[in-house]
Design an enzyme around this catalytic site. Structure first.
Site, PDB file in Angstrom:
ATOM      1  N   THR A 189     -11.266  10.396   6.339  1.00  0.00           N
ATOM      2  CA  THR A 189     -10.041  11.034   6.830  1.00  0.00           C
ATOM      3  C   THR A 189      -9.970  12.422   6.226  1.00  0.00           C
ATOM      4  O   THR A 189     -10.319  12.619   5.062  1.00  0.00           O
ATOM      5  CB  THR A 189      -8.775  10.283   6.389  1.00  0.00           C
ATOM      6  OG1 THR A 189      -8.704  10.343   4.965  1.00  0.00           O
ATOM      7  CG2 THR A 189      -8.776   8.864   6.852  1.00  0.00           C
ATOM      8  N   GLU A 333      -7.842   4.815   9.681  1.00  0.00           N
ATOM      9  CA  GLU A 333      -7.841   3.541   8.946  1.00  0.00           C
ATOM     10  C   GLU A 333      -7.688   2.351   9.883  1.00  0.00           C
ATOM     11  O   GLU A 333      -7.793   1.204   9.448  1.00  0.00           O
ATOM     12  CB  GLU A 333      -6.686   3.529   7.930  1.00  0.00           C
ATOM     13  CG  GLU A 333      -6.883   4.444   6.724  1.00  0.00           C
ATOM     14  CD  GLU A 333      -6.451   5.883   6.977  1.00  0.00           C
ATOM     15  OE1 GLU A 333      -6.269   6.260   8.161  1.00  0.00           O
ATOM     16  OE2 GLU A 333      -6.291   6.634   6.006  1.00  0.00           O
ATOM     17  N   LYS A 444      13.461  18.028   3.837  1.00  0.00           N
ATOM     18  CA  LYS A 444      14.554  17.470   3.049  1.00  0.00           C
ATOM     19  C   LYS A 444      15.625  18.537   2.839  1.00  0.00           C
ATOM     20  O   LYS A 444      15.423  19.493   2.092  1.00  0.00           O
ATOM     21  CB  LYS A 444      14.034  16.978   1.693  1.00  0.00           C
ATOM     22  CG  LYS A 444      15.078  16.177   0.959  1.00  0.00           C
ATOM     23  CD  LYS A 444      14.474  15.448  -0.210  1.00  0.00           C
ATOM     24  CE  LYS A 444      15.454  14.390  -0.700  1.00  0.00           C
ATOM     25  NZ  LYS A 444      15.037  13.746  -1.904  1.00  0.00           N
ATOM     26  N   TRP A 449      17.194  13.807   5.429  1.00  0.00           N
ATOM     27  CA  TRP A 449      15.875  14.085   6.019  1.00  0.00           C
ATOM     28  C   TRP A 449      16.020  14.593   7.446  1.00  0.00           C
ATOM     29  O   TRP A 449      16.796  14.051   8.232  1.00  0.00           O
ATOM     30  CB  TRP A 449      15.034  12.809   6.036  1.00  0.00           C
ATOM     31  CG  TRP A 449      14.712  12.298   4.671  1.00  0.00           C
ATOM     32  CD1 TRP A 449      15.313  11.255   4.029  1.00  0.00           C
ATOM     33  CD2 TRP A 449      13.730  12.799   3.776  1.00  0.00           C
ATOM     34  NE1 TRP A 449      14.768  11.080   2.786  1.00  0.00           N
ATOM     35  CE2 TRP A 449      13.788  12.016   2.603  1.00  0.00           C
ATOM     36  CE3 TRP A 449      12.802  13.849   3.839  1.00  0.00           C
ATOM     37  CZ2 TRP A 449      12.951  12.233   1.514  1.00  0.00           C
ATOM     38  CZ3 TRP A 449      11.975  14.061   2.750  1.00  0.00           C
ATOM     39  CH2 TRP A 449      12.052  13.264   1.603  1.00  0.00           C
TER      40      TRP A 449
HETATM   41  P1  AMP Z   1      -6.228  10.518  11.982  1.00  0.00           P
HETATM   42  O1  AMP Z   1      -6.524   9.479  10.994  1.00  0.00           O
HETATM   43  O2  AMP Z   1      -6.823  11.848  11.657  1.00  0.00           O
HETATM   44  O3  AMP Z   1      -6.561  10.093  13.347  1.00  0.00           O
HETATM   45  O4  AMP Z   1      -4.661  10.784  11.949  1.00  0.00           O
HETATM   46  C1  AMP Z   1      -3.749   9.736  12.138  1.00  0.00           C
HETATM   47  C2  AMP Z   1      -2.369  10.287  12.213  1.00  0.00           C
HETATM   48  O5  AMP Z   1      -2.214  11.083  13.395  1.00  0.00           O
HETATM   49  C3  AMP Z   1      -1.311   9.214  12.371  1.00  0.00           C
HETATM   50  O6  AMP Z   1      -0.982   8.620  11.145  1.00  0.00           O
HETATM   51  C4  AMP Z   1      -0.166  10.001  12.978  1.00  0.00           C
HETATM   52  O7  AMP Z   1       0.546  10.730  12.000  1.00  0.00           O
HETATM   53  C5  AMP Z   1      -0.887  10.981  13.871  1.00  0.00           C
HETATM   54  N1  AMP Z   1      -0.887  10.474  15.252  1.00  0.00           N
HETATM   55  C6  AMP Z   1      -1.864   9.809  15.884  1.00  0.00           C
HETATM   56  N2  AMP Z   1      -1.505   9.531  17.154  1.00  0.00           N
HETATM   57  C7  AMP Z   1      -0.254  10.017  17.319  1.00  0.00           C
HETATM   58  C8  AMP Z   1       0.680  10.024  18.401  1.00  0.00           C
HETATM   59  N3  AMP Z   1       0.391   9.509  19.581  1.00  0.00           N
HETATM   60  N4  AMP Z   1       1.884  10.597  18.183  1.00  0.00           N
HETATM   61  C9  AMP Z   1       2.205  11.141  16.989  1.00  0.00           C
HETATM   62  N5  AMP Z   1       1.361  11.177  15.946  1.00  0.00           N
HETATM   63  C10 AMP Z   1       0.143  10.622  16.099  1.00  0.00           C
END
Ligand code: AMP
Length: 555
Positions: A189, A333, A444, A449
């Site tokens: 990540t 994850e 914040k 929030w």
């Molecule tokens: P990654 O591990 O780089 O794919 O990032 C995952 C994160 O992307 C998630 O925890 C969310 O915060 C964001 N994310 C993924 N899909 C969406 C979605 N459809 N809408 C809003 N946030 C998203």
């Protein structure tokens, strides 16, 4: 009493052999660096995967060895997925958009033995290899005119070129059977702070994920469909598409390095693509190209969007063209998909505006995922569509730990083993999830929030705004206050101070109709583009750093 059924390991090679026999008409469509397009059926692909597996074994690559890729989406990258995992080794997809220090860190952390590289990334290598203690040996995925000098610079590690290395290998391979919990892939990540964290997928989680996704997205992912993956194979397994397409008999289409709107349109038109999967930024450039041409590529029917929040204006723009918008949420994850935003049959007659509001939600969990919401004290809260809390998940397709990183592992799981997503969300009575923010992106203000996503969505509905982010900037009295950082459709340099004030006033009017006064942003900055992360999302961390003192300077 135990059941008396056979137990066959869930391994990724079983997906490929299923596709080879069950779907002779499906194609892997792959565009290269020079824009030429190749077509393979799953039988031909399996032959090439076997050749690669034979070569890997001849290099003494075995169970548990990590083999890395630094590559665009194409058939060779897909072959690497299947061949590396098929011999029991671990396919480490490296994101080339990460800073060089991060790339070197993850190659060293994963202890990669081989690295397969697209020629376009050769110039990155001398720097990367110099920073890795035991650098991997390099295989060049294809030749590129003019890359001889770059290749010379890594000569000490250069094993040769992919096609030359595999061409004399047998097109059959006796795939070993191993425990389905064996690792098949690793993806890091791109954490906002600290070093990237590795998620080690198993064959079992990957096959289960493919089956779960195939079921949940059956309306767009089915036999005979051509699916263009704009989600990179180097990030979160391209949402599992290398496996789901083969599982259902759909044809995956890979765009190579050419991701601009014009090149995408041409590929879609030539190859009759039905479905396009990607993050909002890349799907927006496709939309702009469609607008420019005033027509759709032939066969285009739907998109699957995810990876970051979408706006109502984005959904409406596609749906006005007759393209149905499907929404998904997930994360590295989670293998990675967790929810799907399809509209239940009983909701489909709702007025268009209501449907758009529903589609903004990230949707219902796909089979196998459990979700709970907790407050700041870690206490579970109701899923009533009103209360927001941190989203925690549990499933057979969720990581149980981070690779060789006990500290990150200790922080990421609660006492019962649920994974903390870091997303703030509510879930309504129909099980429909709405992400309201990343925990780290919340603003914040005076002890309360403010969620940035809701503000952004409303701002994006203003006709003058092309893109925006709302971020926290430090404030003497309130701790933090929201600041709008927007990309206007007109060149920002054309805005006089008065024009900008007028635009800000209009945005506040719009926001006031939906939100309480204390949530309204205190300032507006206009930029010609927003910074992106290595995975194509708006980098709020960069914006926060850049504008941290905006209000103290303004006062
Ligand atoms: P990654 O591990 O780089 O794919 O990032 C995952 C994160 O992307 C998630 O925890 C969310 O915060 C964001 N994310 C993924 N899909 C969406 C979605 N459809 N809408 C809003 N946030 C998203």
């Amino acid at each position: 009493m135990l059941g008396q059924m056979m137990h066959r390991p869930l391994c990724t090679t079983t997906i490929l052999s299923h596709a080879r026999t069950a779907f002779p008409a499906a194609r892997i469509i792959s565009r290269g660096q020079d824009k030429s397009v190749s077509h393979f059926d799953f039988g031909q692909l399996s032959g090439r995967v076997a050749q690669l597996a034979n070569w890997l074994v001849a290099q003494a690559i075995g169970v548990g060895d990590r083999v890395a890729t630094l590559a665009w989406n194409d058939h060779r990258h897909l072959e690497l997925y299947y061949a590396i995992a098929g011999i029991g080794a671990v396919c480490h997809t490296v994101n080339p958009r990460l800073p060089v220090d991060n790339i070197a860190y993850i190659i060293e952390h994963a202890e990669d033995r081989l690295l397969f590289v697209d020629p376009g990334f050769l110039p990155l290598l001398p720097d990367i290899l110099a920073k890795v203690k035991n650098p991997p040996e390099i295989v060049l995925l294809s030749e590129l005119a003019g890359s001889a000098a770059a290749r010379q610079a890594i000569a000490a590690h250069d094993l040769g070129t992919y096609e030359t290395l595999i061409q004399d290998q047998p097109e059959a391979f006796d795939w070993p059977e191993f425990d389905e919990n064996t690792a098949c892939g690793i993806c890091y990540t791109s954490g906002t702070t600290g070093n990237p964290k590795g998620v080690l997928y198993s064959h079992r989680s990957t096959v289960l994920h493919a089956m779960q996704v195939a079921i949940s997205f059956s309306s767009i992912l089915r036999e005979g469909q051509r699916v263009l993956s704009l989600v990179p194979l180097f990030h979160v397994n391209a949402w599992g598409l290398p496996y789901t397409c083969a599982l259902v008999g759909a044809s995956p289409v890979f765009a190579g390095p050419h991701l601009d709107g014009e090149s995408l349109f041409e590929l879609m038109q030539a190859e009759q693509v039905n479905s396009v999967w990607g993050v909002p930024t890349v799907l927006t450039s496709l939309l702009q190209e469609i607008d420019k041409r005033g027509c759709l590529p032939a066969g285009f029917d739907n998109i699957l969007v995810g990876g970051s929040a979408v706006s109502a204006s984005f959904i409406e723009a596609y749906e006005k063209l007759g393209i149905s918008v499907n929404h998904a949420w997930g994360m590295t994850e989670m293998n990675p998909i967790g929810t799907q935003g399809s509209i239940a049959p009983e909701m489909q007659q709702l007025p268009r505006a209501e449907l758009t509001r529903l589609k903004l939600r990230q949707g219902r969990k796909i089979f196998g995922i459990e979700m709970k919401l907790v407050d700041q004290a870690g206490q579970e809260i109701a899923q009533d569509g009103r209360q927001s809390g941190e989203l925690l998940v549990r499933s057979n397709t969720t990581a149980a730990q981070y690779f060789k990183n006990p500290q990150a592992t200790a922080e990421a799981f609660d006492a019962e083993g649920w994974f903390r997503t870091g997303d703030i969300a509510n879930i309504d009575a129909t099980g429909n999830l709405l992400i309201t923010d990343r925990a780290k992106d919340l603003i914040k203000s005076g002890g309360e929030w403010i969620s940035s996503l809701e503000l952004e969505n409303i701002i994006l509905s203003h006709a003058a705004i092309a893109d925006c982010a709302v971020v926290a900037a430090a404030h003497e009295k309130w701790d933090e206050r929201p600041l709008i950082v927007a990309v206007p459709k007109r060149n920002p340099a054309d805005y006089s101070a008065a024009d900008k004030d007028a635009l800000f006033a209009e945005l506040l009017d719009l926001l006031r109709q939906n939100l309480p006064k204390w949530q309204l942003p205190d300032g507006l900055v206009l930029l010609d583009q927003l910074p992106l992360t290595a995975t194509g999302k708006i980098s709020k961390i960069k914006l926060r750093e850049q504008f941290h003192t905006y209000f103290s300077k303004a006062e």
